[in-house]
Design a protein around this motif. Structure first.
Motif, short mmCIF file in Angstrom:
data_model
loop_
_atom_site.label_atom_id
_atom_site.label_comp_id
_atom_site.label_asym_id
_atom_site.label_seq_id
_atom_site.Cartn_x
_atom_site.Cartn_y
_atom_site.Cartn_z
N MET A 38 0.86 -1.19 0.00
CA MET A 38 0.00 0.00 0.00
C MET A 38 0.90 1.24 0.00
O MET A 38 1.55 1.51 -0.97
N HIS A 39 0.95 1.92 1.12
CA HIS A 39 1.80 3.12 1.22
C HIS A 39 1.94 3.38 2.72
O HIS A 39 1.00 3.12 3.48
N ASN A 41 1.57 5.96 4.36
CA ASN A 41 0.60 6.93 4.88
C ASN A 41 -0.85 6.46 4.85
O ASN A 41 -1.76 7.26 4.80
N VAL A 42 -1.05 5.16 4.85
CA VAL A 42 -2.41 4.63 4.93
C VAL A 42 -2.66 4.28 6.40
O VAL A 42 -1.72 3.98 7.14
N THR A 65 -17.63 -0.61 3.12
CA THR A 65 -17.07 0.61 2.52
C THR A 65 -16.99 1.68 3.61
O THR A 65 -17.51 2.78 3.46
N CYS A 67 -14.33 3.32 5.00
CA CYS A 67 -13.46 4.49 4.80
C CYS A 67 -12.56 4.25 3.59
O CYS A 67 -12.54 3.15 3.04
N ASP A 68 -11.82 5.26 3.20
CA ASP A 68 -10.98 5.15 2.01
C ASP A 68 -9.88 4.10 2.18
O ASP A 68 -9.55 3.38 1.24
N SER A 69 -9.30 4.03 3.38
CA SER A 69 -8.21 3.07 3.58
C SER A 69 -8.73 1.65 3.42
O SER A 69 -8.06 0.80 2.84
N ARG A 71 -11.31 0.75 1.62
CA ARG A 71 -11.61 0.52 0.19
C ARG A 71 -10.34 0.07 -0.54
O ARG A 71 -10.37 -0.84 -1.36
N ARG A 72 -9.22 0.72 -0.20
CA ARG A 72 -7.98 0.32 -0.86
C ARG A 72 -7.46 -1.01 -0.34
O ARG A 72 -6.87 -1.80 -1.08
N ASP A 75 -8.99 -3.60 -2.42
CA ASP A 75 -8.34 -3.72 -3.74
C ASP A 75 -7.05 -4.52 -3.64
O ASP A 75 -6.77 -5.37 -4.48
N PHE A 238 -3.13 7.99 10.92
CA PHE A 238 -3.67 8.04 9.56
C PHE A 238 -5.13 7.58 9.46
O PHE A 238 -5.61 7.30 8.37
N CYS A 239 -5.82 7.45 10.62
CA CYS A 239 -7.27 7.35 10.55
C CYS A 239 -7.70 8.67 11.19
O CYS A 239 -7.44 8.90 12.35
#
Lengths: 559, 423
Positions: A38-39, A41-42, A65, A67-69, A71-72, A75, A238-239
């Motif tokens: 990932m990265h 900063n997640v 779904t 939060c954005d983190s 969702r990624r 993936d 990062f949350c």
């Protein structure tokens, strides 16, 4: 087993298909894989889930779904684990007939997908029975036995076991746990359309902050107001969602609130131990004096107590007599082993006072190394101790800025010297003594010279990076540009002052101010902070011993 | 002497005690910029882009000077509906960015963080919160945002609703499109219309909305034609102007101003010479202030940035006969909504169509939805044989980006592209 992480996960649906479903409670020590996949900063919780799932044999994971983190995460998991059942169910953020209808359909689609994956069949009757059984079990659930400690409400993101351990060890009574999967869910039984009713009930839980309407959270907390000593808001690096709640609670909850931020690794406990303990001390005064020690003392002799502050840079000790008079103090550098410097400071301070260890009626330790001082009777956090110490030196002090080796903190005191609120820097070294030490090394000057040199500044240089690593390369490039050391030092002091100012603002700017800790000896930083706050800083003769003095004052209380 | 910086310092000094005075200093600065653009426009800037430059600064000036006529949004909000009520949409990212242009972003971000807002939150959100809470941004009558793409919106706008009483209307956009999702979103757009009717006292004019969607379709067509033409031409741009395109592709799309500009743009590009240097496709935001990036890309054609994906997040034409459904579909089928693979596929397609030679992905501080999938995009680009560089930094907060680090990475990457071209 299927794993899940969110309270909106439709766990019961899978249980109705005889599939074991378990909450993922990651216990990882690093993010080696997650940082690559990932990265960095997640959200750290999401990274720890990724590490956990990749390293274990889950059949699959049910995500929402939320939060954005996440969702990624879905993936990346789909990419990494093509043979597992990685499913993300879309949970609407509004609760109305439309959204409930859509959510029910999303559940049906998820069921179809799992039937295809597993070959199992969903039986609606069985599902209804499971809901009934759960409702029965919920009725039988006993309230936990009451402890005597502070009554705490937990909010924010899910805490690791480590954080809960600290609370348990301090006999804290957790009145409610509103973190991600903390509250139990309840469902109506005997409905005509069990799945539709289930979807509606899932959406109608006490909302999480991803929901458009989250006022249910406030109402829930309000219900406990009369019994609550304090709220602990656990946030994860990062949350960002629950920091909003923290900000709101601070402004108007009416009870003390602590933000405890971790990176959700197994080491989290250590990261926040001091602040959680200090918070528990501040909402309910520490009970000192449970253990007894034998003191060699004849009737006419004076009584002495010792406070030891084991910090990252220095270990400090203060001996007080029964009249609260400082008999002796000493400061030694904390070497690689905190135990050795603790022994050394004990010997030094006893020599200075001209007494023997047996004459000490009580010893209280504080500071980062407070738990590893074998000769201490008890320990109190440095936050409470700084409060006591500061009040001793100057009762007018309401706000303390303490910048030590690896920590900086702002503490607000009441008129009687009790800690009312405090904030600490995050775990990186930005804005601490260590930061200045590293910069002094880069500038090739002694740390003690940094302050005096900066007084000769001419050009106003701005150091923009507060990250120690970035700032170092920034300083190196300033050196390359042939800038004056005095100007760079002045810029560094301003950067520290900026960071300190934002800490102070978080507890409220109330006069009089006092600065403690080793960095208070640096006149450059002191001046820069004074300019920022527009007020004078009170600094005692030996700013490094305030914590140890506070510990000694606590020790006096126990004899 | 750096005048912008000195002026920024002055604003910061004023802001703490006199936020209204600081606000006046900001619009004085914007007026000065507008006048400067008219009297002494940058010679190297093409005619169409001068128009864009002027329009963009004017938009922000209007939002700060006349907040009663604006609506705070994010860039994915259905601005076409708000336009029908005479409201100018300004996104919080855009307001924040302009404050970074004044070099006061650190002050605003520190203000937000001192309230307890997470330091790891996206800098645009923090800048916006700081700007609103410190009293620098005058409150708009309403905010309209979407839940999709960025999960910070709901909480950021809820926060300013609590602190400054700006009512927040959120359109919850499901992750995937379906008949139910269409019904859900369209229903919310109808709710939005009633809210806007209440707030403004005006009636919704559906015929106007249809006209706006027609202009939107025409605008998109112009931009796509421009990109086709630009593939082999040197049309001098800057990072800032590339970001200003977000006004015409998002915040002001559906307006006559935007259509006029894009028509001019597609003609203007034809006047410029051809070039042969490598084409670069940029993904996500741009740190417009970074010296090294400015040096390599502003008005330069050795390495040419063709476009950013953000201006191409929904390239389909809208069904003007069913405007609300069309707007619902636009949000649901946005390339950033749903699984990351949707974005990957779209970028892959654009890279092919635009004949890009390389991709640069910028990881903006705090943006989890974009950074979390960057490895998946890299895999796809590797598969396609397209070199890709990942840069870490911050789109607006100078303290989170280090020029030295960006320089080394960028220069090594450009050297690599050169070698690949030679081979």
């Amino acid at each position: 087993m299927l794993g899940f992480v969110c309270k909106y996960a439709p766990v019961e649906v899978f249980e109705a298909m005889d599939t074991e479903v378990g909450r993922i409670s990651p216990s990882v020590v690093n993010f080696n894989q997650a940082d690559t996949l990932m990265h960095p900063n997640v959200c750290s919780f999401v990274k720890s889930v990724l590490e956990e799932v990749i390293g274990s044999d889950y059949e699959g994971v049910i995500l929402t779904t939320c939060c954005d983190s996440v969702r990624r995460l879905c993936d990346v998991l789909r990419d990494q684990c093509p043979n597992k059942f990685i499913y993300m169910i879309d949970v609407p953020r509004k609760v109305n007939d439309f959204s409930s209808k859509m959510f029910t359909e999303n559940l049906r689609e998820m069921i179809r997908a799992y039937e295809d994956f597993s070959g199992k069949k969903f039986d609606e009757k069985k599902f209804a029975q499971i809901l009934e059984r759960k409702a029965e079990a919920e009725k039988l659930r006993k309230a936990p036995e009451k402890e005597d400690g502070p009554r705490i409400g937990l909010v924010g993101t899910r805490c690791s076991a480590g954080v809960l351990n600290i609370l348990e060890n301090h006999h804290a009574q957790i009145l409610f746990d509103m973190t991600c999967t903390g509250l139990s869910r309840s469902f109506r039984c005997g409905q005509e359309d069990p799945l539709g009713a289930y979807a509606w009930d899932l959406l109608n839980q006490v909302p999480c902050l991803r929901m458009v309407k989250a006022s249910g959270r406030e109402k829930f907390i309000d219900g406990f107001k009369d019994r609550l000593d304090g709220l602990i808001c656990h946030t994860v690096k990062f949350c960002d969602m629950y920091a909003f709640e923290y900000s709101e609670l601070r402004a108007g909850a009416g009870v003390p609130v602590l933000q405890a931020e971790t990176d959700s690794t197994a080491q989290s406990e250590g990261q926040i131990r001091t602040r959680v303990e200090a918070f528990l001390e501040s909402v309910k005064k520490p009970e000192i004096g449970k253990k007894k020690r034998t003191v060699t003392r004849t009737g006419s002799e004076k009584m002495y107590v010792l406070g030891v502050d084991s910090g990252s840079t220095s270990t400090n000790a203060v001996i007080l007599d029964e009249n609260k008079k400082i008999v002796a103090f000493d400061v030694v550098r904390t070497g690689a082993k905190s135990g050795e410097s603790a022994d050394k400071v004990l010997q030094n301070v006893l020599d200075k006072a001209g007494i023997s260890k047996d004459q000490l009626a009580a010893i209280i330790s504080t500071g980062y190394g407070r738990v590893s001082i074998p000769y201490a009777d008890e320990n109190v956090t440095e936050i409470s101790c700084h409060g006591r110490g500061a009040h001793y030196f100057n009762p007018a002090v309401r706000t303390i800025l303490d910048i030590g080796g690896q920590d900086s903190k702002a503490i607000r005191l009441s008129e009687t010297g009790e800690v009312v609120d405090f904030v600490m820097n995050d775990k990186c070294a930005a804005g601490t003594g260590r930061f200045l030490e590293m910069m002094a090394r880069t500038l090739e000057i002694d740390i003690s010279q940094l302050g005096p040199i900066s007084a000769e500044w001419k050009e106003n240089i701005e150091i923009t990076s507060m990250c120690t690593v970035f700032a170092e390369s920034e300083v190196i490039s300033l050196i390359a540009q042939n800038k004056e050391k005095a100007d760079i030092a002045h810029g560094l002091h301003n950067a520290i002052a900026g960071k300190a100012y934002s800490l102070l603002r978080r507890v409220g700017l109330n006069e009089a101010y006092m600065m403690t800790g080793g960095v208070a000896k640096n006149p450059g930083v002191v001046k820069a902070v004074e300019e920022r706050i527009g007020s004078k800083l009170y600094i005692c003769e030996e700013p490094e011993i305030v914590g140890a003095l506070g510990a000694a004052l606590y020790a006096l209380e126990r004899v | 002497m750096d005048y912008v910086k000195a002026y920024g310092e002055l604003i910061k000094k004023t802001a703490g005690s006199h936020p209204l005075a600081a606000r006046r200093m900001i619009y004085a600065g914007l007026i000065e910029e507008l006048i400067r653009m008219k009297i002494a426009p940058k010679k190297e800037m093409p005619q169409a882009l001068r128009m864009l430059n002027y329009q963009s600064v004017r938009k922000v000036y209007q939002a700060i000077r006349h907040p009663e006529n604006s609506c705070w949004t994010n860039i994915f909000a259905p601005v076409e509906i708000m336009q029908c009520f005479g409201l100018d949409c300004v996104s919080m990212e855009c307001l924040s960015s302009f404050m970074s242009g004044f070099m006061i972003e650190d002050h605003l971000i520190d203000t937000a963080e001192s309230e307890g807002i997470a330091s790891t939150l996206c800098s645009y959100h923090k800048g916006f919160i700081g700007g609103v809470d410190s009293g620098i941004f005058p409150p708009a009558p309403l905010s309209v945002t979407t839940s999709m793409v960025c999960d910070g919106n709901i909480n950021t706008f809820r926060h300013v609703q609590q602190t400054k009483g700006v009512p927040s209307f959120v359109i919850d956009v499901p992750n995937e499109n379906s008949a139910y999702a269409m019904e859900y979103v369209t229903g919310q757009l109808k709710d939005l219309i009633s809210v806007l009717e209440d707030v403004t006292g005006k009636k919704m004019d559906m015929a106007q909305l249809r006209r706006r969607l027609k202009m939107e379709n025409a605008s998109k067509q112009c931009y796509l034609e421009f990109l086709k033409e630009e593939k082999h031409r040197f049309y001098p741009k800057t990072l800032t102007l590339e970001l200003y395109l977000l006004f015409v592709t998002h915040l002001d799309i559906g307006s006559e101003d935007s259509l006029r500009f894009l028509r001019l743009l597609k003609e203007d590009v034809k006047k410029y010479p051809t070039r042969t240097g490598p084409n670069i496709f940029w993904v996500h935001l741009m740190p417009y202030y970074q010296q090294t990036l400015q040096k390599y890309f502003n008005y330069k054609d050795d390495y040419y940035i063709q476009a950013i994906d953000m201006n191409l997040d929904y390239t389909e034409m809208l069904d003007t006969e069913h405007p609300l459904e069309a707007l619902a579909r636009k949000m649901l089928d946005n390339i950033y909504n749903g699984p990351y693979s949707r974005k990957v596929e779209k970028i892959a397609q654009l890279v092919k169509e635009l004949e890009s030679d390389a991709v640069i992905h910028f990881c903006h501080w705090g943006c989890k939805q974009s950074v979390g999938g960057v490895m998946l995009l890299r895999e796809k680009m590797q598969e396609m044989g397209i070199p890709m560089l990942v840069l870490d930094g911050d789109g607006m907060d100078r303290r989170n980006s280090h020029d030295g680090q960006i320089r080394t990475r960028l220069e090594a990457f450009l050297e690599m592209i050169d070698q690949m071209e030679e081979a």
